[in-house]
Design a protein around this motif. Structure first.
Motif, mmCIF file in Angstrom:
data_model
loop_
_atom_site.group_PDB
_atom_site.id
_atom_site.type_symbol
_atom_site.label_atom_id
_atom_site.label_comp_id
_atom_site.label_asym_id
_atom_site.label_seq_id
_atom_site.Cartn_x
_atom_site.Cartn_y
_atom_site.Cartn_z
ATOM 1 N N GLN B 167 49.077 0.382 18.991
ATOM 2 C CA GLN B 167 48.447 -0.832 19.499
ATOM 3 C C GLN B 167 47.362 -0.548 20.523
ATOM 4 O O GLN B 167 46.590 -1.436 20.870
ATOM 5 N N THR B 168 47.323 0.700 21.020
ATOM 6 C CA THR B 168 46.245 1.019 21.959
ATOM 7 C C THR B 168 44.970 1.431 21.217
ATOM 8 O O THR B 168 43.931 1.607 21.842
ATOM 9 N N ILE B 169 45.041 1.598 19.906
ATOM 10 C CA ILE B 169 43.833 1.997 19.162
ATOM 11 C C ILE B 169 43.001 0.748 18.878
ATOM 12 O O ILE B 169 43.483 -0.162 18.213
ATOM 13 N N PRO B 170 41.775 0.691 19.391
ATOM 14 C CA PRO B 170 40.983 -0.533 19.233
ATOM 15 C C PRO B 170 40.691 -0.842 17.764
ATOM 16 O O PRO B 170 40.375 0.055 16.984
ATOM 17 N N GLN B 171 40.787 -2.119 17.434
ATOM 18 C CA GLN B 171 40.520 -2.571 16.075
ATOM 19 C C GLN B 171 39.101 -2.201 15.641
ATOM 20 O O GLN B 171 38.862 -1.891 14.476
ATOM 21 N N SER B 172 38.179 -2.208 16.598
ATOM 22 C CA SER B 172 36.780 -1.972 16.216
ATOM 23 C C SER B 172 36.583 -0.555 15.662
ATOM 24 O O SER B 172 35.672 -0.329 14.880
ATOM 25 N N LEU B 173 37.448 0.399 16.051
ATOM 26 C CA LEU B 173 37.317 1.740 15.480
ATOM 27 C C LEU B 173 37.608 1.708 13.985
ATOM 28 O O LEU B 173 36.953 2.378 13.190
ATOM 29 N N TYR B 174 38.612 0.906 13.609
ATOM 30 C CA TYR B 174 38.922 0.794 12.187
ATOM 31 C C TYR B 174 37.792 0.105 11.451
ATOM 32 O O TYR B 174 37.453 0.479 10.326
ATOM 33 N N GLU B 175 37.208 -0.904 12.118
ATOM 34 C CA GLU B 175 36.113 -1.617 11.468
ATOM 35 C C GLU B 175 34.915 -0.692 11.301
ATOM 36 O O GLU B 175 34.281 -0.667 10.241
ATOM 37 N N ALA B 176 34.615 0.070 12.353
ATOM 38 C CA ALA B 176 33.494 1.001 12.269
ATOM 39 C C ALA B 176 33.733 2.012 11.148
ATOM 40 O O ALA B 176 32.843 2.297 10.351
ATOM 41 N N ALA B 177 34.958 2.536 11.078
ATOM 42 C CA ALA B 177 35.255 3.541 10.053
ATOM 43 C C ALA B 177 35.219 2.927 8.655
ATOM 44 O O ALA B 177 34.784 3.574 7.703
ATOM 45 N N THR B 178 35.652 1.674 8.546
ATOM 46 C CA THR B 178 35.578 0.996 7.251
ATOM 47 C C THR B 178 34.126 0.904 6.797
ATOM 48 O O THR B 178 33.803 1.205 5.647
#
Ligand SMILES: Nc1ncnc2c1ncn2[C@@H]1O[C@H](COP(=O)(O)OP(=O)(O)OP(=O)(O)O)[C@@H](O)[C@H]1O
Ligand SMILES: [Mg+2]
Lengths: 361, 283
Positions: B167-178
């Motif tokens: 839960q500490t991993i920001p959602q935006s990192l996943y969005e950027a990687a997507t």
């Protein structure tokens, strides 16, 4: 490179509709800013272009292709996030190379791509650093570098400068604009700062509560705002707005609170007694000896290049005026301000829509 | 400050010191021992049961930890998604951990009962087996059974701490990687896993320490049997030292656990050092 066509797009989160039919056409190579107050749906629209949010209704096309059901990675768009979203465990070089690595680009080719982007953005000395070891402005540049390495069809920026201090913001603003002039990639740039929108864009989309208020080149929006919202949103300091009505006895004029009377351009097709809002940009107000709106001086702010005056009309409405000349005013004194009739804007008192004046045609 | 530190030192080190000292004596219950040097250790060195317990402890710790890690991570990933009744499931997952160990051990004892095992019954009903499984009576089965019980009990700790990490991993990192083109597996491989490693290191260190020193589960389920197949160093130490009255020998077995624990702590100390990317300025 590609055009982007947004056609009657709606977005709902659950039962709440937050975009109510937005249409925007973005030409190939154009720099478009989406601007509007907080919560108006700018980020949502941008994320829909990127594919990070589903499109509830309507369609979005990138180039010739409708992308409603196309996965984000197939859309060939690159996005710069407000918080940069740099991968903290990767160096600057690895951050920029990540998309190439996933695409299976060979190492030498990817290195060359990263190098080229790093040179454009002045990141070469930072390539081996981790994001934590960078300043805000440098992170911002890495985020842009990550986007340009991919050479996408469309760049999307979501308030990329809002975490930077004022001076750096001005500098980065120029850098982004220069970058666009160099790469000519179609760009959609979200901001809530109208100065940023004015200075950077080829075309501005003003949004408000999930609808588009006006689309046009910066100066057109400035000179001919379609409605009261755009008039008050674009321009700093904001346009002066006075409530009143039209008087057509003799030469047409505006009658406002406190007995104000302002002469208007003669060929006016607004009926007598119609409630209107009169708008005058602060820099269009002139000092006059014997005619114009009487204003009691409240605050005088000389900035060196100009003098800004804040005053009050007899009806209690606030008026801001900018003078290039170094007048000296004393708070409390009464001065008179006039404006060229051709520079006066008139809006409908209830709907807020602009009345077309002769100079508009 | 100083008296407090002294008090702390005494409280922390006295039992440890006493234990180590006992390991060098021939103390029995009710009889203070005399110093006999490393005689206890010499004896253990040639004791096959002791070496079996070392083997059992390592087998138990390693296999249970691997299973707990894999299943705990899997569970954490599931719980991190947007499920309906999310907080309900998170509460459920914690259950095995909040139940007193002895209670869950008794429950497992019943589940593994040679006559009334519900597992055997269910498998029989499904037609998968034709006679009851002797869970705790057969050495191999007993080992697998106690490991399974320990895994069941340890998963919540791993799952919930890893979930907190996720839960500490920001959602935006996943969005950027997507947008960068990552598939689901690549998101996990290149974003989730590396960002989770610091938490994984802490969690697994604790998990290994808990498992290595486990006592209650074994003591209730098998008491080390059958034929010492599930004796861990901790249970053997207790059996020899307290039940058998050979305090000195029991202490020596317990002391023999210290090198293993130190190794685990050292390993995690180096594993836990801030990674290069975690160093440097703020966010
Ligand atoms: N995932 C979501 N679920 C529910 N409502 C949302 C969600 N995301 C955004 N909203 C709502 O949609 C509206 C528009 O949000 P959006 O983030 O697009 O605004 P914005 O124009 O980008 O504002 P800002 O300038 O503050 O970033 C807001 O009222 C917000 O509360
Ligand atoms: Mg936003």
């Amino acid at each position: 490179m590609a055009s982007v066509a947004i056609d009657e797009v709606y977005k709902s989160f659950g039962a709440v509709e937050i975009l109510h039919g937005v249409s925007v056409n973005i030409e190939d190579g154009e720099f478009v800013t989406l601007v509007g107050p907080s919560g108006c749906g700018k980020s949502t629209l941008l994320r829909m272009i990127a594919g990070l949010e589903k499109i509830s209704r309507g369609q979005i096309a990138i180039g010739e292709r409708v992308v409603n059901n196309v996965a984000p990675k197939e859309r060939d768009v690159a996005m710069v996030f407000q918080n940069y979203a740099l991968y903290p465990h990767m160096t600057v070089a690895e951050n920029m190379a990540f998309s190439l690595m996933l695409k299976g680009v060979s190492k030498p080719e990817s290195d060359a791509g990263v190098r080229r982007a790093a040179e454009i953005l002045g990141l070469v000395p930072l390539l081996a650093r981790y994001p934590r070891q960078l300043s805000g402005g440098q992170r911002q540049r890495v985020a842009m570098g990550r986007a340009i390495v991919r050479d996408p069809a469309v760049f999307l920026f979501d308030e990329p400068l809002s975490n930077l201090d004022a001076k750096l913001r001005v500098q980065m603003r120029a850098e982004i604009k220069e970058l666009h002039q160099r790469l000519k990639t179609t760009t959609v740039y979200v901001t809530h700062d109208q100065i940023e929108a004015m200075t950077m864009a080829d075309k501005i989309v003003v949004m408000h509560d999930g609808i588009v208020e006006q689309i046009g080149p910066p100066l057109e929006l400035y000179d001919r705002p379609n409605n009261l919202f755009v008039a008050s949103f674009i321009g700093s300091p904001a346009m002066n707005l006075l409530r009143g009505e039209i008087a057509t006895g003799g030469s047409p004029s505006f009658r406002g609170a406190g007995g104000i009377s302002v002469p208007l351009a003669s060929a006016l097709s607004i009926p007598n007694g119609e409630p209107v809002v009169l708008g005058i940009r602060p820099e269009h107000l002139r000092l006059s000896d014997d005619q114009g709106i009487p204003v009691i001086v409240a605050v005088v702010e000389p900035t060196g290049s100009e003098v800004q005056l804040i005053g009050r009309t007899a009806g209690g409405e606030e008026i801001v005026a900018n003078f290039r000349e170094r007048h000296s005013f004393t708070p409390g004194e009464t001065i008179r301000l006039t404006a060229e009739p051709s520079l006066i804007h008139l809006f409908h008192g209830e709907t807020g829509q602009r009345f077309q004046t002769r100079t508009d045609q | 400050m100083l008296p407090a530190a002294a008090l702390l030192l005494v409280f922390l080190t006295y039992p440890l010191g006493l234990g180590v000292w006992l390991g060098f004596t021939d103390a029995r219950i009710g009889r203070p021992g005399i110093f006999i040097g490393i005689e206890n250790y010499e004896y253990l060195w040639s004791d096959a049961v002791f070496w079996l317990s070392v083997f059992n402890t390592l087998l138990y710790t390693i296999s249970a930890s691997i299973l707990k890690f894999a299943l705990g991570l899997w569970l954490a990933l599931i719980l991190n998604q947007n499920l309906p009744f999310k907080s309900f499931f998170r509460a459920i997952v914690l259950l095995p951990w909040v139940v007193p160990t002895v209670l869950s051990a008794i429950a497992f004892w019943w589940i593994y009962d040679s006559q009334f095992s519900i597992l055997s019954w269910a498998l029989q009903q499904m037609g998968l087996i034709d006679h009851r499984i002797n869970f705790l009576g057969d050495p191999e089965n007993a080992r697998a059974s106690v490991i399974a019980a320990n895994v069941w009990r340890g998963i919540p700790f791993v799952a919930i701490t890893l979930l907190a990490g996720l839960q500490t991993i920001p959602q935006s990192l996943y969005e950027a990687a997507t947008l960068d083109g990552a598939s689901r597996w690549q998101l996990f491989r290149y974003v989730t896993l590396p960002l989770l490693t610091p938490i994984i290191a802490i969690t697994m260190t604790f998990s290994v320490l808990f498992t290595f020193t486990d006592f209650q589960l074994i003591y209730v389920l098998t008491r080390g049997g059958p034929v010492n197949a599930t004796h861990l160093m901790a249970t053997l130490s207790f059996q020899r030292g307290i039940s058998g009255g050979q305090l000195g020998e029991g202490a020596a077995i317990a002391v023999a656990m210290i090198p293993f624990l130190l190794a685990a702590i050292l390993f995690s100390y180096f594993g836990l050092q801030r990674r290069k990317w975690q160093q440097g300025g703020g966010d």
